[in-house]
Design a protein around this motif. Sequence first.
Motif, PDB file in Angstrom:
ATOM      1  N   ILE A  86     148.456  21.995   4.278  1.00 10.60           N
ATOM      2  CA  ILE A  86     147.599  22.693   5.239  1.00 10.60           C
ATOM      3  C   ILE A  86     146.842  23.756   4.465  1.00 10.60           C
ATOM      4  O   ILE A  86     147.351  24.839   4.189  1.00 10.60           O
ATOM      5  N   SER A  87     145.615  23.411   4.086  1.00  9.89           N
ATOM      6  CA  SER A  87     144.835  24.267   3.196  1.00  9.89           C
ATOM      7  C   SER A  87     144.425  25.563   3.878  1.00  9.89           C
ATOM      8  O   SER A  87     144.000  25.560   5.041  1.00  9.89           O
TER       9      SER A  87
ATOM     10  N   LEU B 281     154.765  19.560  -4.334  1.00  6.39           N
ATOM     11  CA  LEU B 281     155.231  20.029  -3.034  1.00  6.39           C
ATOM     12  C   LEU B 281     155.430  18.884  -2.055  1.00  6.39           C
ATOM     13  O   LEU B 281     154.725  17.872  -2.117  1.00  6.39           O
ATOM     14  N   PRO B 282     156.370  19.034  -1.124  1.00  8.37           N
ATOM     15  CA  PRO B 282     156.423  18.108   0.011  1.00  8.37           C
ATOM     16  C   PRO B 282     155.259  18.413   0.956  1.00  8.37           C
ATOM     17  O   PRO B 282     154.907  19.576   1.157  1.00  8.37           O
TER      18      PRO B 282
ATOM     19  N   VAL C 273     158.249  21.200   8.491  1.00 12.76           N
ATOM     20  CA  VAL C 273     158.950  20.298   7.572  1.00 12.76           C
ATOM     21  C   VAL C 273     158.684  20.694   6.131  1.00 12.76           C
ATOM     22  O   VAL C 273     159.594  20.695   5.288  1.00 12.76           O
ATOM     23  N   ALA C 274     157.429  21.038   5.827  1.00 16.71           N
ATOM     24  CA  ALA C 274     157.079  21.433   4.459  1.00 16.71           C
ATOM     25  C   ALA C 274     157.859  22.673   4.039  1.00 16.71           C
ATOM     26  O   ALA C 274     158.372  22.748   2.913  1.00 16.71           O
TER      27      ALA C 274
ATOM     28  N   THR D 206     161.961  24.837   0.496  1.00 16.90           N
ATOM     29  CA  THR D 206     163.154  25.657   0.248  1.00 16.90           C
ATOM     30  C   THR D 206     164.305  24.788  -0.251  1.00 16.90           C
ATOM     31  O   THR D 206     164.970  25.129  -1.241  1.00 16.90           O
ATOM     32  N   LYS D 207     164.532  23.673   0.404  1.00 17.89           N
ATOM     33  CA  LYS D 207     165.651  22.793   0.047  1.00 17.89           C
ATOM     34  C   LYS D 207     165.508  22.234  -1.361  1.00 17.89           C
ATOM     35  O   LYS D 207     166.487  22.159  -2.117  1.00 17.89           O
TER      36      LYS D 207
END
Length: 290
Positions: free
Chosen positions: A28-29, A150-151, A133-134, A139-140
């Motif tokens: 999400i830019s 990145l996810p 979710v991202a 973090t996970k």
Amino acid sequence: MIIVNNVRQSVENRWRDLVDNGKRFTGISPNVDPNTPPDWFNANKFRKSQQLGRKYYGSLGFGQFLGLMVMLYHTEAYATLTSTGQSSNVQKLFRRYLSTLVHVKHWFDFDPFDVNSQAYQSLKYVRGLHRQVASMLTTKWERMEGRDDLPISQYGMTHAQFAFTGFVALYPKQCGLHGLSDDDFDCLLYFWRVIGYCLGCDDRFNLCNGTADEVVGLCQLMFTREWYPLMSADLPVCEGGVEMAKGICLAMNQLARFISYDVIMKYWYPILSIDNKTVELQTYSEIFCI
């Protein structure tokens, strides 16, 4: 020939930027304002794209369904989708992908920049889900923006755009889109440029940014370099993803009896030049679909 070569070089440059840099930018830019149409937005062209989307909804859905299945061949896309727990059984898959159909229908029907419209509310919900979710997976997985892959990155969002429009762009007639003018085809791609923007795609990485030739060229590179090796591998690289794709077909078969993993692949393998895979249909209902 000069134009063709220029397009080819432009597409190659965009592909390299996407692969080398797109994975490190959040999906999400911050350059996207979902409340305000971008400078390049053409309201008349977008309304025409929506009209075409409603007219060819079934054919577009046919291509989109393959794209959503193929997306699961990618390990990271599969890991992201399974992280929510909303894909753990056939019933949840049915609800998830029925919900996806409803969201897309809203996007074809309503103004995505009208804060009171169902399209705007739908896109806002999807962005919020992606952001949630991202954040959880970043973090996970101990990832950091600008340093790590990145996810739900810009790269991942481009993958999502490909899932919705890639096969339609590459094989419009095989999806059932016959008699399209060049302008109609361009409008269908433009629709996903706008929706991609509304979902957070930066113009730099937006799959459908550019001329129709550039978009088709980028889709071709993406399929040839990413999806074709995964689909044609003798053994699945992401076995869980393939099994989820089969589960989606089983779930959505409740809506349309022709939806079968084997039937879909029996149709698409020859078109995609995946010659090392054969599918033997097992039932009369599957055979008669072909």
